[in-house]
Design an enzyme around this catalytic site. Structure first.
Site, short mmCIF file in Angstrom:
data_model
loop_
_atom_site.label_atom_id
_atom_site.label_comp_id
_atom_site.label_asym_id
_atom_site.label_seq_id
_atom_site.Cartn_x
_atom_site.Cartn_y
_atom_site.Cartn_z
N ASP A 183 0.75 -1.05 -0.09
CA ASP A 183 0.07 -0.05 0.09
C ASP A 183 0.87 1.18 0.00
O ASP A 183 1.90 1.18 0.69
CB ASP A 183 -0.92 -0.09 1.28
N ASP A 219 -10.22 22.72 9.64
CA ASP A 219 -10.13 21.64 8.75
C ASP A 219 -9.33 20.71 9.45
O ASP A 219 -7.97 20.75 9.58
CB ASP A 219 -9.29 22.10 7.49
N THR A 265 -17.31 19.49 2.66
CA THR A 265 -18.19 18.59 2.07
C THR A 265 -17.98 18.04 0.67
O THR A 265 -17.25 18.92 0.06
CB THR A 265 -19.81 19.15 1.90
N ALA A 266 -18.58 16.86 0.34
CA ALA A 266 -18.34 16.42 -0.91
C ALA A 266 -18.96 17.25 -1.99
O ALA A 266 -18.27 17.26 -3.24
CB ALA A 266 -18.85 15.08 -1.14
N ARG A 286 -16.71 20.49 -2.09
CA ARG A 286 -15.13 20.34 -2.20
C ARG A 286 -14.30 21.39 -1.83
O ARG A 286 -13.37 21.46 -2.53
CB ARG A 286 -15.21 19.80 -3.69
N LYS A 307 -10.95 27.27 0.70
CA LYS A 307 -9.78 26.54 0.47
C LYS A 307 -10.25 25.12 -0.29
O LYS A 307 -11.33 24.61 0.31
CB LYS A 307 -8.71 26.05 1.45
N ASP A 335 -5.31 -5.05 5.84
CA ASP A 335 -5.68 -5.19 7.20
C ASP A 335 -7.34 -5.13 7.08
O ASP A 335 -7.88 -5.64 8.11
CB ASP A 335 -5.47 -3.92 8.17
N ASP A 342 -9.86 -6.57 2.08
CA ASP A 342 -8.40 -7.05 1.66
C ASP A 342 -8.63 -8.88 1.89
O ASP A 342 -7.64 -9.27 1.15
CB ASP A 342 -7.35 -6.59 2.60
#
Lengths: 564, 679
Positions: free
Chosen positions: B305, B342, B376-377, B380, B394, B517, B521
């Site tokens: 990873d 943030d 938020t999505a 953005r 930002k 983990d 996976d």
């Protein structure tokens, strides 16, 4: 002396020069690529396959290959037994030689089918011409079988996963028509031109200058001697083999025969490199074999040129070296070189009597057959060497921290088991055979087997089983071997030591071929390096050669230390 | 379980324990598993009979002292070999015991019909639910079904920093023996008593159900084959000797045989295997089978990873690029302000970078009247509305661009160029604006771990291909892959991509390892030839893999590969050593067998050993003692150096091949000299 040594180097050089293009040609034949001989032989082969109803295009698995091989060998054995036991009344017997006893016929048939040619008879008095021709046929096909087995091995070693390993009949027939036959014709013409007889008439009678009449045996000698060497068979037309002036009339024919017997074993190694497109591997193998060959040749030539201390002790000068048992037209150096060449490859033809070699030479000749992995016979040489590659790959692979793999295929328990059985069979047959014979000699010292008592007698026994187990066929002679014990015991040794070392490597290669191919990486053990070559040599020396150390100590080494 | 405690090979109590077991292991039934040493045991028994016969008046076999000495030496050879195995097992047991201490009966608070009942941890059945509060030790392995807690896992991992475990998701599994530090959790038991992870591991380390690995089996076959060859050599020597009128004593036969068979590797073989698993445990990796360790040495491809393995945690701010005409300090302050709300790692890194550049909030800055805008999505972007009407935002460049252009302002071309430059460098640009006017760009970059490039170089030299798995876009992934030195990457990876990649590599004949983990996976972990689950991972992941890393250290794969290679190399090196030894032993014993009756063979006695008896004794003594001397090597393993297979072979051949050739010549001669002094 220098001229003699130059002669040896010339012979080796010529062989190498001839073997390189031959190897390329053989690789093309096995790969089914176009060759110059296509136009001549392709129709002939087609006709043969049509007549016999064999489908030569069908791929076989390794098991089918072995089944085919064993079946046709059994048929030949049966036919040869019939001819040899009845040759007395069958045609082509101008000298009225008698039929063979069953035990001798058994030994002789086996011996020629397995490409060994251990001869417990003399051709002059023991065979009719029909018998000789039958054996000559076996000299062709037994060499063809060995090479076909090697072709299967090459096919199995390619970089892919498959159990389709070509067609056995196809490989076999092509070996006979495209490789053995043309070479033999050329060679027979050379011999004929040098004075070897080629006739079906019986014994000739000549009157010597003294007025005695002498009966001289002759026959289709030139043809017989050609395939005897080309096919690494070694069985002589006459009892004296290539020391006989009809079999090898001159130093030149000596060179021709020397080159002829080594050229296919060399070429098979190169063919493997061409076929697998891995030239470095073939150089590694050739290098190891050559180092082994040189290590055996040097002491032999040196001790033969040096002469015998026993004769020197009688104040007889030996300007040319040890001449007992040697031909004046060849000399001790060429005889010493021949004796090692004929024992490392499994020819077993002789141009001097090995019984008369110096002790060190005797030890080297036996070691050559005991290791049985330098060059080797037609095709089977590579098979024998393959076992040592497997053993070295296993130990070497561990030493670089990977579970062992050979050319991208994992070597696991099953392959190890087979490799060890094959590695075991050779010392087992030699040592157990010698032990049984030694026990009988110890229990009954009156047995009329040995010409010499003591260490040399032991060497004669040891040599006979070594020669049988290495499928070599040369004799130390001085051994009364035409009796049931020797005929049957060596016959059994011959069967086991021919077929197991063919079955084993083919089985291993077949098993490996069916495994998944793993691409090479930095961590993979490369087998085309000098380091790995050294590793193989070490395995051969320690496992194969040293197993015989105690036996050799009681034979030639004891003789040497008593003599010098 | 600190690593330093394992560096001493021979601790007193371990040695005593091992000594006891050396004798117990003489049991022929146990010995039969090892063909080489079993034949030595038979030889020892025969020598005992010979000694008995001499006591009862047999005079054909030489003196009692000599024969008894041979018997004793063979017996010692057996004990030394057993000791090697026993000490390796004892070391494993010692480690297992220290693990087991953590799980001495702990009381468990089991929920039965919503009532808490106290029972012993050993009675917990799969499916039971128990409760743990701050200060409790978790009685057995399980999965949190309710709650969140900080847990001290140092008992298992040795790592003192507590970890957070919570219900649902990938961090829900808890391990028996660890301690809850805060809060309360409800845990469902996932293992039957005696079958928990630790139990399995302890059993494994103790060797209770240790099976021979395929490679070990193949090597045993090889050694058994060699043994058979030497049986033939020795048995046939009897008639040879009779023919040559050279009587050979039974002691000489057996000595020759025992010296020739590969007792060195035969005696140490199982110790090497056990020690390999011990070494893995010392690296805090539990292997479910010895086979997995062996496979690790063969790995061709490692899936790693990106986050946590190749790069340090998350992306970090590395640069501030103010827009033209914007003062740098003003821009940075805006960045700082915009990131206060943030709390993502990226946001925190902006604050940190600003602070290291010496920009801090103005004194007396009051945060109480500000409004923090969370990410938020949809938008953005994140930011802050200050009390002085300043709106700082930002976010991703396209979302800010939209905001700016919607307000009728210009998005400066210089800023656009900067954004593109950062993207093509594998970085992430964040544009900052104030009241819909662009202030500048923040560059976020992945920080590649120090020394990781060297480790990948090392892997490449071993022949192992490294593949980076990341959720980044292909451009970024390529950039980081190049910078870190990995050979391939899977960008925008979903769990099924890993599985597909593993399958594709395997179909090309390659062995693949991966570390994971999460529950998602698990399929890939199961598919991989070596699947290393992190101890912090879910139970599903741990069960799917064949190794568990207690340290949760993703770079551990590299160590695992080396442990696997070491294991195989140690076997190979000692086999080579053992076989090479034979040359000297032949030259010691063979002349000794025959000299009496064939004096000419004295010249074969190239070591000039003083007498036939002392030659044979010296060889047998050497043969026994060398096992003892090589035990540390067997336990520690041969050092692995990533110098390419051919160079490695050359190196090991020189050390163990040539060494194996020369050492016994010197050793046997020295022992002979000592014997002749004492005799």
């Amino acid at each position: 002396m220098y001229a003699e040594i130059a002669g040896i180097i010339l012979m080796f050089g010529l062989t190498l020069l001839a073997a390189w293009p031959l190897g390329r040609y053989i690789a093309r034949v096995y790969a089914g690529e176009k060759t110059l001989t296509d136009r001549l032989f392709a129709p002939l082969e087609k006709l043969f396959f049509r007549l016999s109803g064999i489908d030569a295009q069908r791929d076989m698995s390794w098991q089918e290959h072995l089944k085919t091989l064993l079946t046709i060998n059994f048929v030949w054995f049966f036919l040869t037994m019939c001819v040899l036991m009845n040759q007395g009344w069958l045609p082509l017997n101008p000298d009225a030689n008698p039929s063979m006893t069953p035990d001798l016929a058994f030994n002789t048939s086996i011996s020629f089918i397995v490409n060994c040619n251990l001869q417990h008879y003399s051709g002059e008095s023991g065979l009719s011409y029909l018998g000789q021709l039958t054996l000559m046929f076996l000299q062709f096909v037994s060499a063809g079988i060995g090479m076909a087995a090697a072709a299967v091995l090459f096919n199995a070693m390619r970089e892919r996963q498959s159990d389709q390993l070509g067609n056995f009949y196809d490989y076999f027939l092509k070996n006979c028509t495209r490789i053995l036959l043309p070479l033999s014709i050329v060679m027979a013409l050379l011999l004929l031109w040098s004075g070897s007889p080629m006739t079906f008439e019986g014994k000739d009678t000549i009157t010597t200058l003294q007025g005695d009449t002498v009966q001289v045996s002759r026959g289709p000698v030139a043809a017989f001697v050609a395939i005897k060497h080309i096919g690494t068979n070694g069985g002589g037309f006459f009892g004296a083999n290539s020391a006989h002036p009809f079999e090898s009339p001159s130093y030149v024919t000596n060179i021709v025969e020397m080159v002829a017997q080594m050229v296919i074993p060399f070429a098979m190694i190169f063919a493997m490199g061409f076929y697998l497109r891995r030239p470095r591997i073939c150089w590694m193998i050739f290098g190891v074999m050559t180092v082994g060959f040189v290590l055996l040749t040097l002491p032999t030539v040196w001790s033969e040129i040096g002469g015998s201390p026993a004769i020197a002790g009688m104040e007889v000068s030996q300007p040319t070296g040890a001449m007992e048992g040697k031909e004046v037209r060849f000399g001790p150096a060429a005889a010493g070189y021949w004796s090692i060449a004929t024992t490392v490859i499994s020819t077993g033809s002789v141009n001097s009597m090995h019984d008369s070699s110096m002790p060190i030479s005797g030890a080297m000749q036996m070691l050559a057959m005991m290791t049985n992995s330098f060059y080797g016979g037609c095709g089977v040489g590579i098979l024998n060497f393959y076992i040592f590659i497997i053993l070295a790959v296993f130990i070497g692979g561990l030493m670089v921290g990977r579970t062992p793999e050979l050319l991208g295929k994992k070597v696991e328990a099953r392959e190890m088991k087979i490799a060890l059985i094959v590695a075991l069979i050779h010392p087992l047959l030699i040592l157990a055979g010698t032990a049984l014979a030694a026990y009988q000699l110890y229990a009954d010292p009156s047995l009329p087997w040995l010409n010499n008592p003591g260490f040399h007698g032991f060497s004669e026994v040891l040599y006979e089983y070594t020669s049988a187990s290495a499928n070599n066929g040369s004799g130390f002679e001085g051994l009364g071997d035409n009796n049931p014990w020797w005929n049957i015991s060596t016959g059994i040794v011959l069967i086991l030591s021919r077929y197991l070392p063919i079955i084993g490597p083919i089985a291993i290669a077949g098993l490996l071929a069916s495994k998944k191919y793993i691409p090479e990486s930095n961590g993979t053990l490369r087998i085309d390096t000098s380091t790995f070559g050294f590793m193989i040599l070490a395995v051969i020396v320690i496992l194969a050669a040293l197993s015989f150390f105690p036996a050799l100590t009681l034979g030639p080494l004891a003789e040497y230390f008593s003599l010098y | 379980m600190s690593r330093s405690s394992n560096t001493r090979l021979f601790q007193r109590e371990l040695v005593l324990e091992a000594l006891k077991h050396s004798f117990l292991k003489l049991n022929p039934v146990l010995m039969f598993r090892n063909p080489v040493m079993f034949t030595v045991e038979i030889g020892t028994a025969i020598m005992l009979v010979v000694c008995g016969a001499i006591l009862f008046g047999d005079s054909s076999q030489g003196s009692l002292g000599y024969n008894f000495a041979i018997f004793l030496l063979l017996f010692l050879t057996l004990l030394f070999a057993n000791f090697a195995e026993a000490i390796a097992e004892a070391r494993g047991k010692a480690q297992a015991d220290s693990l087991r201490k953590t799980r001495e009966d702990t009381p468990a608070k089991v929920l039965v019909h919503e009532q808490i009942v106290l029972t012993s941890s050993s009675r917990l059945q799969k499916g039971d639910v128990f409760v743990c509060e701050a200060g409790d030790t978790i009685p057995t392995d399980g999965e949190i079904i309710e709650g969140i807690a900080t847990i001290d896992e140092s008992a298992i991992t040795g790592e003192s920093a507590p970890v957070i475990r919570e219900a649902g998701g990938d961090k829900s599994s808890v391990t028996g023996g660890t301690k809850v530090l805060s809060d309360q959790i409800k845990v469902q038991v996932t293992a039957q008593p005696g079958e928990s992870f630790l139990d399995k591991m302890i059993a494994l380390v103790e060797g209770a159900n240790r099976q021979k690995t395929p490679n070990e089996i193949a090597l045993t076959i090889l050694l058994a084959g060699f043994t058979l060859i030497f049986i033939i050599v020795c048995v046939t020597l009897k008639p040879f000797g009779d023919y040559s009128n050279t009587p050979i004593s039974i002691a000489a036969f057996i000595s020759l045989f025992v010296c020739l068979i590969p007792t060195t590797i035969g005696g140490l073989l199982s110790a090497i295997g056990i020690a390999g698993m011990d070494r893995a445990l010392q690296a805090h990796v539990i292997t479910k089978s010895g086979r997995a360790v062996e496979t690790a040495g063969d790995l061709d491809t490692l899936l790693l990873d990106k986050t946590g393995t190749i790069t340090i945690g998350n992306r970090r701010a590395t640069h501030f690029y103010p827009a033209p005409g914007v003062e740098e300090s003003r821009f940075i302050l805006a960045c700082l302000l915009s990131s206060l709300a943030d709390d993502t790692p990226e946001g925190k890194s902006v604050v940190e970078l600003a602070q290291t550049l010496g920009i801090a909030l103005p004194a007396g800055f009051d945060l109480s009247h500000t409004r923090r805008i969370k990410f938020t999505a949809e938008t953005r972007s994140s930011g802050i509305d200050l009390s002085d009407e300043r709106r700082i935002r930002k976010g991703a460049s396209d979302s800010i661009r939209k905001k700016v252009t919607d307000a009728g302002n210009v998005f400066p071309a210089e800023v656009s160029a900067q954004v593109d430059a950062i993207s093509s460098n594998g970085g992430t640009p964040l544009v900052v604006c104030e009241n819909e006017a662009v202030l500048g760009v923040i560059e976020l970059q992945d920080i590649i771990k120090e020394g990781i490039r060297e480790r990948f170089d090392r892997l490449r030299k071993m022949g192992v291909k490294t593949v980076m798995v990341t959720g980044d876009n292909p451009l970024t992934a390529k950039y980081i892959a190049g910078k870190a030195g990995v050979e391939d990457y899977i960008a925008e990876a979903k769990p099924e991509d890993k599985l597909a990649y593993i399958r594709q590599e395997q179909s090309g004949g390659k062995l693949v390892a991966m570390m994971g983990d999460g529950t998602n996976d698990a399929p890939a972990l199961a598919q991989a030839d070596v699947g290393v689950a992190m101890n912090s991972g879910t139970q599903a992941a741990k069960e799917a893999g064949n190794m568990v890393d207690l340290d949760n250290d993703p770079t551990k794969l590299i160590e695992i590969v080396e442990i696997g290679k070491q294991l195989l190399m140690t076997r190979g090196a000692l086999t080579t050593f053992s076989i090479a030894n034979d040359v000297a032993k032949y030259f010691a014993i063979v002349p000794a067998l025959f000299i009496t009756s064939i004096p000419a063979l004295q010249r074969l006695n190239i070591m000039q050993l003083s007498s036939p008896e002392s030659a044979i004794l010296s060889a047998v003594i050497f043969n026994a003692v060398i096992i003892l001397f090589l035990i540390p090597l067997a336990l520690r393993g041969v050092a692995y150096k990533p110098i390419g297979a051919s160079a490695l072979l050359r190196r090991n051949l020189l050390i163990y091949g040539l060494g194996g050739l020369v050492v016994p010549f010197v050793g046997i001669k020295l022992i002979d000299l000592l014997l002749s002094v004492f005799a």
